[in-house]
Design an enzyme around this catalytic site. Structure first.
Site, PDB file in Angstrom:
ATOM      1  CB  CYS A 181      -1.447  -0.075   1.284  1.00 38.61           C
ATOM      2  SG  CYS A 181      -1.481   1.288   1.429  1.00 38.61           S
ATOM      3  CG  ASN A 216      -2.113  -6.909  -8.959  1.00 38.78           C
ATOM      4  OD1 ASN A 216      -1.386  -5.740  -7.997  1.00 38.78           O
ATOM      5  ND2 ASN A 216      -3.502  -6.536  -9.660  1.00 38.78           N
ATOM      6  N   GLY A 217      -1.188  -6.361 -12.414  1.00 40.40           N
ATOM      7  CA  GLY A 217      -0.985  -4.812 -12.916  1.00 40.40           C
ATOM      8  C   GLY A 217      -1.703  -4.295 -14.602  1.00 40.40           C
TER       9      GLY A 217
HETATM   10  C1  LIG Z   1      -8.886   1.688  -4.747  1.00 38.12           C
HETATM   11  C2  LIG Z   1      -7.852   1.089  -4.290  1.00 38.12           C
HETATM   12  C3  LIG Z   1      -7.625   0.348  -3.283  1.00 38.12           C
HETATM   13  C4  LIG Z   1      -7.121  -0.596  -3.158  1.00 38.12           C
HETATM   14  N1  LIG Z   1      -7.279  -1.522  -2.068  1.00 38.12           N
HETATM   15  C5  LIG Z   1      -5.880  -1.849  -2.181  1.00 38.12           C
HETATM   16  C6  LIG Z   1      -5.797  -2.666  -0.610  1.00 38.12           C
HETATM   17  O1  LIG Z   1      -6.881  -2.488   0.053  1.00 38.12           O
HETATM   18  N2  LIG Z   1      -4.448  -3.683  -0.126  1.00 38.12           N
HETATM   19  C7  LIG Z   1      -4.045  -4.053  -1.674  1.00 38.12           C
HETATM   20  O2  LIG Z   1      -2.606  -4.811  -1.328  1.00 38.12           O
HETATM   21  N3  LIG Z   1      -4.077  -3.579  -2.723  1.00 38.12           N
HETATM   22  C8  LIG Z   1      -4.663  -1.931  -2.735  1.00 38.12           C
HETATM   23  N4  LIG Z   1      -5.168  -1.646  -4.127  1.00 38.12           N
HETATM   24  C9  LIG Z   1      -4.449  -2.179  -5.282  1.00 38.12           C
HETATM   25  C10 LIG Z   1      -4.946  -3.528  -5.805  1.00 38.12           C
HETATM   26  O3  LIG Z   1      -5.229  -4.342  -4.946  1.00 38.12           O
HETATM   27  C11 LIG Z   1      -3.623  -3.529  -6.938  1.00 38.12           C
HETATM   28  O4  LIG Z   1      -2.332  -3.835  -6.750  1.00 38.12           O
HETATM   29  C12 LIG Z   1      -3.952  -2.099  -8.157  1.00 38.12           C
HETATM   30  O5  LIG Z   1      -5.242  -2.064  -8.541  1.00 38.12           O
HETATM   31  C13 LIG Z   1      -2.688  -2.890  -9.244  1.00 38.12           C
HETATM   32  O6  LIG Z   1      -3.709  -3.598 -10.307  1.00 38.12           O
HETATM   33  P1  LIG Z   1      -4.610  -3.458 -11.635  1.00 38.12           P
HETATM   34  O7  LIG Z   1      -4.109  -2.856 -12.277  1.00 38.12           O
HETATM   35  O8  LIG Z   1      -5.170  -4.835 -12.081  1.00 38.12           O
HETATM   36  O9  LIG Z   1      -6.118  -2.581 -10.417  1.00 38.12           O
HETATM   37  C14 LIG Z   1      -6.548  -0.995  -4.062  1.00 38.12           C
HETATM   38  C15 LIG Z   1      -5.860  -0.497  -5.285  1.00 38.12           C
HETATM   39  C16 LIG Z   1      -7.027   0.868  -5.554  1.00 38.12           C
HETATM   40  C17 LIG Z   1      -7.432   1.668  -7.064  1.00 38.12           C
END
Ligand SMILES: Cc1cc2nc3c(=O)[nH]c(=O)nc-3n(C[C@H](O)[C@H](O)[C@H](O)COP(=O)(O)O)c2cc1C
Length: 320
Positions: A98, A198-199
């Site tokens: 985070c 992830n990403g």
């Molecule tokens: C609104 C929001 C809240 C998130 N909250 C968390 C969380 O509580 N714990 C965590 O490990 N990652 C959190 N993330 C990160 C996501 O789990 C993920 O790693 C990130 O969005 C990248 O993946 P994506 O490109 O598929 O969105 C959050 C992301 C967003 C956008």
């Protein structure tokens, strides 16, 4: 390589304020996929803060939920892990990615990528606390001068993590730019435990590309699932069968949005649910005709019956 004992290599990402019980239930209702909770602060959990306690309580969910913990204190991690187990967690994930200032200032989240000895002790503590599997979610590194995902992954493996999830961005990047899939591949090559990449995965095609490119064992989807709770099971099915999927019908989108709002009302009560429904209306209608005008109107609605009526009307008009 099997990641959890649930037959899927696809994960719904933990997202604070989003992957709550209503969204988890909806996602699980569409089919297979691993589901991770919102992060739960161990400090708040130890104080029996009602909000955090409620987030961690997954006992009435019939599908497995990975509960994610965030914090830095070893004793509190021990306590929180045991409590999360009692509250129905299928397995535990530790948030070491985070980027939020408040979390980092508390030596938690991605701060831990800068303090490997503490991160290692945390993993060992959580592994010892319960018989549940323990995973760690982290980033590429702190910033582009401090890219340490490979060393960090090895440390996680040595400390007892069952699998790891790597988000291909540094802490400094937050969510901007493209995720670096090369680092996910480098991590995969360096450890024996399963790796979830992830990403920037938003479709079956992306998921397949990420898995092939990185060699990762699983794929985690965050933002692309916003307003698309069917996506996780679609990607799961697509990877297993080779099928591609057409966008869902307006009818399915409408029914899912209405069910989502109903679940929000059951869980949070009408007032909070109406407020939360505003962001979901934006996401569900993202690529629909005249959506901007509808959203502008929707945010001013102050009661649930009218909100539901307007959603029905909008979907009728949008299909014409
Ligand atoms: C609104 C929001 C809240 C998130 N909250 C968390 C969380 O509580 N714990 C965590 O490990 N990652 C959190 N993330 C990160 C996501 O789990 C993920 O790693 C990130 O969005 C990248 O993946 P994506 O490109 O598929 O969105 C959050 C992301 C967003 C956008």
């Amino acid at each position: 390589m099997q990641i959890l004992d649930f037959d899927s290599q696809v994960f719904l990402a933990p997202m604070a304020g989003i992957t709550d019980k209503p969204l988890r239930k909806l996602t699980a209702g569409f089919g297979k996929g691993n589901i991770v909770s919102e992060m739960v602060a161990i400090n708040a959990l130890s104080r029996k803060n009602p909000k955090s306690y409620r987030i961690a309580d997954v006992r009435d969910e019939p599908y497995p939920v990975v509960v994610q913990l965030v914090g830095s204190d070893l004793q509190l991690f021990d306590f929180a892990a045991k409590l999360a187990q009692d509250l129905g967690a299928h397995s535990l994930d530790i948030n070491m990615g985070c980027p939020v200032r408040k979390i980092v200032a508390n030596k938690s989240g991605s701060y831990l990528m800068t303090d490997m000895p503490l991160a290692s002790k945390i993993i060992e503590t959580v592994v010892k606390a319960t018989p549940l599997k323990v995973s760690v979610k982290f980033r590429k590194g702190w910033d582009c001068q401090h890219v340490n995902a490979v060393e960090f992954a090895k440390m996680c493996e040595e400390s007892g993590a069952s699998y790891i999830t790597v988000h291909g961005r540094t802490r400094s990047e937050f969510y901007s730019g493209r995720a670096d899939w090369n680092i996910i591949g480098e991590v995969k090559a360096a450890v024996k435990i399963p790796v979830v990449g992830n990403g920037d995965v938003g479709s079956v095609t992306d998921a397949r590309k990420m898995l092939e490119y990185t060699g990762a064992d699983g794929v985690m989807i965050g933002r692309a699932a916003l307003g698309q709770p069917w996506l996780i099971s679609q990607i799961d099915k697509g990877l297993k069968t080779g099928e591609e999927f057409l966008p869902p019908s307006h009818q399915l989108v409408k029914e899912t949005l209405l069910t989502h709002i109903k679940e929000l009302v059951n869980y949070y009560g009408e007032k909070i649910a109406l407020g939360l429904s505003r962001k979901y209306v934006c996401w569900y209608t993202k690529s629909m005709r005249d959506a901007k005008r509808f959203r502008e109107k929707y945010v001013h609605i102050d009661n649930l019956p009218e909100a539901l009526k307007e959603i029905n009307l909008y979907f009728e008009e949008a299909k014409e």
